[in-house]
Design a protein around this motif. Structure first.
Motif, PDB file in Angstrom:
ATOM      1  N   SER A 404       0.870  -1.229  -0.024  1.00  0.00           N
ATOM      2  CA  SER A 404       0.081   0.019  -0.065  1.00  0.00           C
ATOM      3  C   SER A 404       0.871   1.164  -0.040  1.00  0.00           C
ATOM      4  O   SER A 404       0.321   2.358  -0.039  1.00  0.00           O
ATOM      5  N   MET A 405       2.233   1.307   0.034  1.00  0.00           N
ATOM      6  CA  MET A 405       2.862   2.244   0.267  1.00  0.00           C
ATOM      7  C   MET A 405       3.748   2.345  -1.200  1.00  0.00           C
ATOM      8  O   MET A 405       3.703   1.682  -2.054  1.00  0.00           O
ATOM      9  N   ASP A 406       4.477   3.677  -1.428  1.00  0.00           N
ATOM     10  CA  ASP A 406       5.232   4.124  -2.518  1.00  0.00           C
ATOM     11  C   ASP A 406       6.492   3.176  -2.700  1.00  0.00           C
ATOM     12  O   ASP A 406       7.418   3.266  -1.694  1.00  0.00           O
ATOM     13  N   ARG A 407       6.472   2.348  -3.664  1.00  0.00           N
ATOM     14  CA  ARG A 407       7.562   1.525  -3.742  1.00  0.00           C
ATOM     15  C   ARG A 407       8.419   1.794  -4.930  1.00  0.00           C
ATOM     16  O   ARG A 407       9.285   0.850  -5.516  1.00  0.00           O
ATOM     17  N   THR A 408       8.313   2.867  -5.443  1.00  0.00           N
ATOM     18  CA  THR A 408       9.086   3.557  -6.586  1.00  0.00           C
ATOM     19  C   THR A 408      10.568   3.999  -5.893  1.00  0.00           C
ATOM     20  O   THR A 408      10.762   4.695  -5.126  1.00  0.00           O
ATOM     21  N   ILE A 409      11.478   3.518  -6.546  1.00  0.00           N
ATOM     22  CA  ILE A 409      12.936   3.758  -6.339  1.00  0.00           C
ATOM     23  C   ILE A 409      13.586   3.977  -7.465  1.00  0.00           C
ATOM     24  O   ILE A 409      13.181   3.261  -8.783  1.00  0.00           O
ATOM     25  N   LEU A 410      14.776   4.613  -7.604  1.00  0.00           N
ATOM     26  CA  LEU A 410      15.539   4.770  -8.998  1.00  0.00           C
ATOM     27  C   LEU A 410      14.615   5.417 -10.336  1.00  0.00           C
ATOM     28  O   LEU A 410      14.356   4.600 -11.121  1.00  0.00           O
ATOM     29  N   HIS A 411      13.928   6.462  -9.999  1.00  0.00           N
ATOM     30  CA  HIS A 411      13.007   7.172 -10.764  1.00  0.00           C
ATOM     31  C   HIS A 411      11.906   6.169 -11.215  1.00  0.00           C
ATOM     32  O   HIS A 411      10.860   6.049 -10.339  1.00  0.00           O
ATOM     33  N   ASP A 412      11.877   5.297 -12.189  1.00  0.00           N
ATOM     34  CA  ASP A 412      10.431   4.826 -12.582  1.00  0.00           C
ATOM     35  C   ASP A 412      10.612   3.261 -12.072  1.00  0.00           C
ATOM     36  O   ASP A 412       9.591   2.497 -12.431  1.00  0.00           O
ATOM     37  N   PHE A 413      11.458   2.925 -11.703  1.00  0.00           N
ATOM     38  CA  PHE A 413      11.597   1.362 -11.090  1.00  0.00           C
ATOM     39  C   PHE A 413      10.844   1.180  -9.898  1.00  0.00           C
ATOM     40  O   PHE A 413      11.033   1.752  -8.950  1.00  0.00           O
ATOM     41  N   PRO A 493      -8.460   2.170  -0.524  1.00  0.00           N
ATOM     42  CA  PRO A 493      -7.379   1.255  -0.191  1.00  0.00           C
ATOM     43  C   PRO A 493      -6.415   1.183  -1.198  1.00  0.00           C
ATOM     44  O   PRO A 493      -5.262   0.326  -1.249  1.00  0.00           O
ATOM     45  N   ASN A 494      -7.110   1.058  -2.663  1.00  0.00           N
ATOM     46  CA  ASN A 494      -6.239   0.660  -3.679  1.00  0.00           C
ATOM     47  C   ASN A 494      -5.438   1.914  -4.333  1.00  0.00           C
ATOM     48  O   ASN A 494      -4.540   1.717  -5.379  1.00  0.00           O
ATOM     49  N   VAL A 495      -5.319   2.958  -3.488  1.00  0.00           N
ATOM     50  CA  VAL A 495      -4.599   4.188  -3.970  1.00  0.00           C
ATOM     51  C   VAL A 495      -3.205   4.151  -3.189  1.00  0.00           C
ATOM     52  O   VAL A 495      -3.550   3.937  -2.018  1.00  0.00           O
ATOM     53  N   THR A 496      -2.097   4.242  -3.886  1.00  0.00           N
ATOM     54  CA  THR A 496      -0.905   4.205  -2.945  1.00  0.00           C
ATOM     55  C   THR A 496      -0.674   5.425  -1.842  1.00  0.00           C
ATOM     56  O   THR A 496      -0.946   6.634  -2.318  1.00  0.00           O
ATOM     57  N   VAL A 497      -0.352   5.002  -0.726  1.00  0.00           N
ATOM     58  CA  VAL A 497      -0.194   6.106   0.123  1.00  0.00           C
ATOM     59  C   VAL A 497       1.247   6.792   0.056  1.00  0.00           C
ATOM     60  O   VAL A 497       2.433   6.043  -0.130  1.00  0.00           O
TER      61      VAL A 497
END
Length: 619
Positions: A404-413, A493-497
């Motif tokens: 449910s959390m922001d899992r973006t690292i290294l720009h778009d990965f 709930p489906n939106v990234t926190v």
């Protein structure tokens, strides 16, 4: 190593000069079976160098092929060299097997929710139940290995079952299986994997540990480090599996994602078979559980007898095989705990009047002490169950929390949420090195204990870190819900926190440190404290803590879900933004702290296994 018709160039000096104390390798320049070797040198690198120098004198292929075999044997003639090579084989097997297991199990909750459409709580329960079965079946596998098949054969059979389950699992997510059957084939395949795990897991580590001879000081010292490096290999395999397989499953496809573990497991079997010629194998001598049952029956039948404080002569077998003496001629020392079982060793009139011993009326001191050992282990096992419950959270609610959390690292990965499980593995890999190379020597100089601290102290430290990881998880989850509320995402709930998944790193890292202390400690403790004929059972008993912990976790989820629904405030709902997962973590932190208190009390009363030389008892 004796001369053989298969390898006529190979001999040893025991057959040449009759000196059995200074064994070496000799190389015959002729393939004639009865010729003396040109030179005899002690095993190891000197033999190898000598043999290499003689290759030019071997003109026939029939001579050179056996000479190559002699060379390989010379390289590992010394027992310490054999042990080191065999341990590397075993570590390779463990790395590949853990790659397969964690690549299969670590992301199950995602497949159950996203593909099979199960609720979060239902998926977590299914994962916990399967994990519980997979870690309890080793008890059965250990009994079969110790009593009937032996560890080597059990590993072979279970590996084939393991591979079959993984292949079936791969097919179950493909288009080859009709949709209406995919659900059932998937779960049947999973439990085939669990059956394979049940035979494989308790034997591989025990098989590796028994390659060390306690009578050789160098090997005995290396044995303590073996458990550290074994867990290092375990975590290396599991970390690689989670990094590679999870990414493939979520970005390429589930069929290839489940196919990779099948290939890894087949590779593990090949590695294991490559080293088969050099293994020290344990030969089963019947069910050790029967010996334990005989103690209880004999003690009950003689319950009217008294064991005087002056000391009644206690019965001990003079026949090593009948007494269950270990290969190094050591037996268990008599202890004063659980003295009621000592009645099984008293010879009464019926025993002395019989020409043959009735094993269900009279038992040896060694046999009774084996039963006492098992009974003393029970409180330790029970007090560690809270750790097993915490251990189960890493592959269930921790994963859901990260999704449910922001899992973006290294720009778009964007990393898969299940890949966060590599964090404990990476922490373990680095911590094991620090622990074994830095902390242990420092602690050894301070305490005088070979391993730095005792096994029970190590486990206790691990349980305390497990409780700390739950406290950290509760605080982070409270922060996540707070952020979701601030951004108006409570009912989405489906939106990234908008909160980085890196907030979860501390709880995963602390759980990794807990594993280094608790799991490695449990592995070594139950292996070391088990009777010699039940070493596989020791590995299975430590695993059963994780298995029962998974079942307890599933049970706690059901209780919490029911109780919170009754009060109109569901803790473990599908919408984590409205649920109270942090309350659940606080509950587990409290249970783990309570378990730690019980563990400390129990461990203070524990009496470690002691052995004495056979000659000292039978004099």
């Amino acid at each position: 190593m004796e001369s053989s018709t298969r390898y006529p160039l190979l001999t040893d000096n025991a057959h040449v000069n009759g000196d059995g104390d200074d064994r070496g390798i000799g190389l015959k320049i002729s393939s004639h079976q009865h010729e003396q070797p040109v030179q005899l040198v002690k095993g190891g690198w000197k033999s190898a160098i000598y043999i290499i120098g003689k290759f030019s004198d071997l003109h026939h292929l029939s001579d050179r092929i056996p000479a190559i075999y002699v060379l390989l044997q010379a390289l590992i003639k010394n027992s310490s060299e054999v042990v080191h090579m065999v341990v590397w084989y075993k570590l390779g097997v463990e790395v590949a097997e853990r790659f397969a297991f964690y690549g299969t199990s670590g992301n199950l909750i995602t497949y159950l929710i996203d593909v099979l459409g199960q609720s979060t709580a239902k998926a977590a329960q299914n994962v916990n139940i399967w994990s519980g079965v997979a870690t309890l079946l080793p008890l059965l596998g250990a009994i079969i290995a110790d009593s009937y098949l032996g560890r080597f054969n059990t590993i072979i059979v279970s590996s084939f079952i393991y591979i079959m389950g993984l292949v079936m699992l791969t097919l179950s997510v493909s288009t080859l299986i009709p949709l209406k059957f995919q659900y059932w084939v998937f779960f049947v395949s999973l439990y085939f994997v669990a059956i394979g795990e049940g035979g494989h897991k308790p034997c591989v580590q025990t098989f590796g540990a028994e390659q060390f001879d306690d009578c050789i000081p160098e090997e005995k010292k290396a044995k303590s480090s073996f458990f550290n490096w074994w867990y290092f290999g375990l975590c290396s395999g599991s970390t690689a599996g989670m990094l590679v397989v999870f990414y493939v499953q979520e970005n390429v496809g589930w069929m290839i994602g489940f196919g990779l573990p099948a290939v890894a497991m087949a590779f593990a079997l090949v590695i294991f078979l490559l080293g088969s010629e050099f293994y020290r194998s344990h030969v089963p001598k019947g069910s050790p559980l029967v010996r334990i049952m005989q103690v209880f029956v004999a003690a009950y039948r003689k319950r009217h007898l008294c064991v005087s404080k002056d000391g009644v002569p206690l019965y001990e077998e003079e026949n090593p095989d009948a007494a269950g003496f270990s290969s190094n001629r050591q037996i268990l020392a008599h202890t004063n705990q659980l003295k009621c079982l000592d009645k099984a060793t008293i010879m009464d009139k019926m025993d002395t009047s019989c020409d043959t011993k009735n094993k269900w009326r009279l038992c040896s001191v060694t046999q009774v002490e084996e039963a006492k050992l098992l009974l003393r282990l029970v409180p330790i096992w029970l007090s560690c169950l809270s750790f097993g419950v915490v251990f189960a959270q890493g592959s269930t609610f921790f994963t859901k929390q990260g999704s449910s959390m922001d899992r973006t690292i290294l720009h778009d990965f964007r990393i898969p949420s299940a890949s966060l499980q590599v964090i404990p593995g990476l922490v373990i890999i680095s911590t094991v090195v620090i622990y074994d190379r830095i902390l242990v020597p420092i602690a050894r100089n301070w305490t005088g204990i070979q391993s730095g601290i005792t096994m029970l102290q190590r486990i206790g430290i691990g349980i305390s870190f497990a409780a700390l990881s739950m406290v950290t998880a509760a605080l982070v989850e409270a922060k996540r819900v707070e952020v979701a509320t601030q951004y108006g995402l409570v009912d989405q709930p489906n939106v990234t926190v908008p909160m980085s998944v890196c907030w979860l790193l501390p709880q995963y890292a602390i759980l990794g440190v807990a594993d280094v202390f608790a799991i490695v400690g449990l592995q070594e403790f139950f292996y070391d404290q088990m009777p010699d004929e039940m070493k596989s059972m020791g590995a299975a008993v430590y695993l059963s803590i994780m298995g029962v912990g998974s079942f307890l976790s599933s049970f706690i989820i059901s209780i919490v879900k029911f109780a919170s629904l009754e009060n109109g405030d569901e803790w473990l709902g599908n919408n984590l933004n409205r649920a109270h997962l942090d309350y659940y973590y606080w509950l587990l932190a409290g249970l783990c702290t309570f378990g730690l208190g019980v563990y400390i009390g129990v461990s203070r009363c524990y009496l470690y296994k002691r052995t004495v030389a056979v000659a000292d008892v039978l004099l």
